[in-house]
Design an enzyme around this catalytic site. Structure first.
Site, PDB file in Angstrom:
ATOM      1  N   GLY A   8       0.782  -1.235   0.000  1.00 43.59           N
ATOM      2  CA  GLY A   8       0.000   0.000   0.000  1.00 43.59           C
ATOM      3  C   GLY A   8       0.812   1.281   0.000  1.00 43.59           C
ATOM      4  O   GLY A   8       0.284   2.341   0.337  1.00 43.59           O
ATOM      5  N   SER A   9       2.084   1.207  -0.434  1.00 43.29           N
ATOM      6  CA  SER A   9       2.849   2.466  -0.450  1.00 43.29           C
ATOM      7  C   SER A   9       2.336   3.390  -1.569  1.00 43.29           C
ATOM      8  O   SER A   9       2.344   4.615  -1.417  1.00 43.29           O
ATOM      9  CB  SER A   9       4.354   2.219  -0.564  1.00 43.29           C
ATOM     10  OG  SER A   9       4.684   1.711  -1.832  1.00 43.29           O
ATOM     11  N   ASN A  65      -4.323   1.418 -13.872  1.00 43.07           N
ATOM     12  CA  ASN A  65      -3.395   0.558 -13.129  1.00 43.07           C
ATOM     13  C   ASN A  65      -1.994   1.145 -13.247  1.00 43.07           C
ATOM     14  O   ASN A  65      -1.666   1.781 -14.258  1.00 43.07           O
ATOM     15  CB  ASN A  65      -3.408  -0.851 -13.740  1.00 43.07           C
ATOM     16  CG  ASN A  65      -2.464  -1.801 -13.021  1.00 43.07           C
ATOM     17  OD1 ASN A  65      -2.507  -1.944 -11.799  1.00 43.07           O
ATOM     18  ND2 ASN A  65      -1.592  -2.453 -13.774  1.00 43.07           N
ATOM     19  N   HIS A 105       2.058   0.100 -13.320  1.00 44.15           N
ATOM     20  CA  HIS A 105       2.917  -1.063 -13.543  1.00 44.15           C
ATOM     21  C   HIS A 105       4.383  -0.614 -13.435  1.00 44.15           C
ATOM     22  O   HIS A 105       4.754   0.415 -14.013  1.00 44.15           O
ATOM     23  CB  HIS A 105       2.634  -1.644 -14.938  1.00 44.15           C
ATOM     24  CG  HIS A 105       3.384  -2.903 -15.208  1.00 44.15           C
ATOM     25  ND1 HIS A 105       2.973  -4.130 -14.726  1.00 44.15           N
ATOM     26  CD2 HIS A 105       4.539  -3.122 -15.872  1.00 44.15           C
ATOM     27  CE1 HIS A 105       3.845  -5.056 -15.095  1.00 44.15           C
ATOM     28  NE2 HIS A 105       4.808  -4.472 -15.797  1.00 44.15           N
ATOM     29  N   ASP A 125      -2.223  -5.884 -18.118  1.00 39.29           N
ATOM     30  CA  ASP A 125      -1.238  -4.889 -18.557  1.00 39.29           C
ATOM     31  C   ASP A 125      -1.339  -4.498 -20.031  1.00 39.29           C
ATOM     32  O   ASP A 125      -0.333  -4.082 -20.632  1.00 39.29           O
ATOM     33  CB  ASP A 125       0.202  -5.394 -18.278  1.00 39.29           C
ATOM     34  CG  ASP A 125       0.415  -5.731 -16.814  1.00 39.29           C
ATOM     35  OD1 ASP A 125      -0.149  -5.024 -15.959  1.00 39.29           O
ATOM     36  OD2 ASP A 125       1.141  -6.704 -16.527  1.00 39.29           O
ATOM     37  N   GLU A 185       7.436   5.850  -8.635  1.00 33.15           N
ATOM     38  CA  GLU A 185       5.986   5.634  -8.724  1.00 33.15           C
ATOM     39  C   GLU A 185       5.232   6.615  -7.838  1.00 33.15           C
ATOM     40  O   GLU A 185       4.187   7.139  -8.226  1.00 33.15           O
ATOM     41  CB  GLU A 185       5.615   4.212  -8.260  1.00 33.15           C
ATOM     42  CG  GLU A 185       5.931   3.135  -9.256  1.00 33.15           C
ATOM     43  CD  GLU A 185       5.423   1.758  -8.819  1.00 33.15           C
ATOM     44  OE1 GLU A 185       4.322   1.659  -8.260  1.00 33.15           O
ATOM     45  OE2 GLU A 185       6.147   0.774  -9.051  1.00 33.15           O
TER      46      GLU A 185
HETATM   47  C1  GRF Z   1       3.900  -1.267  -7.351  1.00 29.99           C
HETATM   48  O1  GRF Z   1       5.189  -1.581  -7.780  1.00 29.99           O
HETATM   49  C2  GRF Z   1       2.971  -1.169  -8.535  1.00 29.99           C
HETATM   50  O2  GRF Z   1       3.611  -0.726  -9.703  1.00 29.99           O
HETATM   51  C3  GRF Z   1       2.495  -2.573  -8.718  1.00 29.99           C
HETATM   52  O3  GRF Z   1       2.369  -3.077  -7.409  1.00 29.99           O
HETATM   53  C4  GRF Z   1       3.273  -2.392  -6.542  1.00 29.99           C
HETATM   54  C5  GRF Z   1       2.500  -1.902  -5.369  1.00 29.99           C
HETATM   55  O4  GRF Z   1       3.331  -1.471  -4.326  1.00 29.99           O
HETATM   56  N1  GRF Z   1       1.287  -2.630  -9.490  1.00 29.99           N
HETATM   57  P1  GRF Z   1       2.675  -1.049  -2.941  1.00 29.99           P
HETATM   58  O5  GRF Z   1       1.881  -2.238  -2.430  1.00 29.99           O
HETATM   59  O6  GRF Z   1       1.788   0.107  -3.214  1.00 29.99           O
HETATM   60  O7  GRF Z   1       3.812  -0.691  -2.036  1.00 29.99           O
END
Ligand code: GRF
Length: 217
Positions: A30-31, A125, A127, A168, A197
C-alpha cells in the site's frame, strides 16, 4: 450578499459534487495507496480517496487506511462465494461512495467484466516497467525487475494505463523512465522504481482529475 438556507445547502451540495471520488484497490504494502492519500490530503490532487478495497484482510494497505478515516473493505471471491458475487459486492461499494474513478495500486486480482464494463475508461493501473515490455500474466513484483535486469536494459520505468480484460494491455496514458545502473541489485532497482511511482502517481492522477487525461467514454 444574502443567502437563504436552501441556497446555501444547494451550493454546498454542488461544491461536494465537484470533488472527484477515487476508489483505490490494493493487495499488499500500500505504499502507492499512501502516496495517493497524501497527494489528496495536501491538495496536489483535487480529489478524495472515497473508499479503499483490498482482497487481503491482513494487508499493510488496509492498516495504512485505518487511521485515515477512509471507508475500507476486505472483499474477496473466497469471502463472497464466487467471482460473480464478489463483483456485485464491489459494484455496490463503488456506487455507495459515488466513485468516479478506480485506481489499481498493487491490486493482484483481475476485475470482473461487469466492473470493467460499468467503469469503462475510468479504471487505471500502475505497472513498474515500461509497457508493453515486461508486462502480462505473472509479471508483477520482483518478477518484473528480475526480467529487466536479465534483459540488460539500461532503463526501466513506470507505466500508468487503462484497465481492460487482459493483464497490462490497456491503453497507456503516461510513462516515465528510471535508469538501471550497472551496480543495481534487484532490491536497489525495485526501490528506485517504487520511489518514482510515488511521485508519478500523484502527477498523473492530478492530470486525470483536471481533465488533461480524459475519464469515461
Ligand atoms: C507497485 O510496484 C505497482 O507498480 C504494482 O504493485 C506495486 C505496489 O506497491 N502494481 P505497494 O503495495 O503500493 O507498495
Amino acid at each position: 450578499m444574502i443567502y437563504t438556507v436552501a441556497a446555501l445547502a444547494l451550493s454546498n451540495q454542488r461544491m461536494e459534487k465537484t470533488i472527484m471520488n477515487i476508489a483505490v484497490f490494493a493487495s499488499h504494502g500500500g505504499s502507492d495507496l499512501q502516496a495517493i492519500m497524501d497527494g489528496c490530503k495536501n491538495n496536489q490532487i483535487n480529489a478524495k480517496v472515497a473508499v479503499v478495497i483490498s482482497n487481503n484482510g491482513s494487508s499493510m494497505a488496509l492498516q495504512r487506511v485505518a487511521g485515515e478515516g477512509i471507508p475500507n473493505y476486505h472483499l474477496s471471491a473466497k469471502k463472497s462465494g464466487s467471482e460473480e458475487s464478489l463483483a456485485t459486492e464491489i459494484l455496490d461499494v463503488l456506487s455507495k461512495y459515488n466513485v468516479d474513478m478506480i485506481f489499481l495500486a498493487g491490486y493482484m486480482r483481475m476485475l470482473h467484466i461487469s466492473v470493467l464494463e460499468r467503469y469503462n475508461n475510468r479504471i487505471f493501473n500502475i505497472h513498474p516497467a515500461l509497457l508493453p515490455k515486461f508486462g502480462g500474466k505473472g509479471m508483477f513484483g520482483m518478477n518484473v525487475h528480475t526480467a529487466v535486469i536479465e534483459a540488460k536494459e539500461s532503463e526501466t520505468g513506470v507505466t500508468i494505463h487503462r484497465v481492460n480484460a487482459e493483464y497490462d494491455s490497456g491503453k497507456i496514458v503516461a510513462q516515465t523512465t528510471v535508469p538501471v545502473l550497472e551496480r543495481d541489485t534487484l532490491e536497489t532497482l525495485a526501490a528506485r522504481v517504487l520511489e518514482r511511482e510515488h511521485e508519478f502517481l500523484v502527477e498523473v492522477i492530478a492530470d486525470i482529475v483536471n481533465g488533461k487525461i480524459p475519464l469515461g467514454e
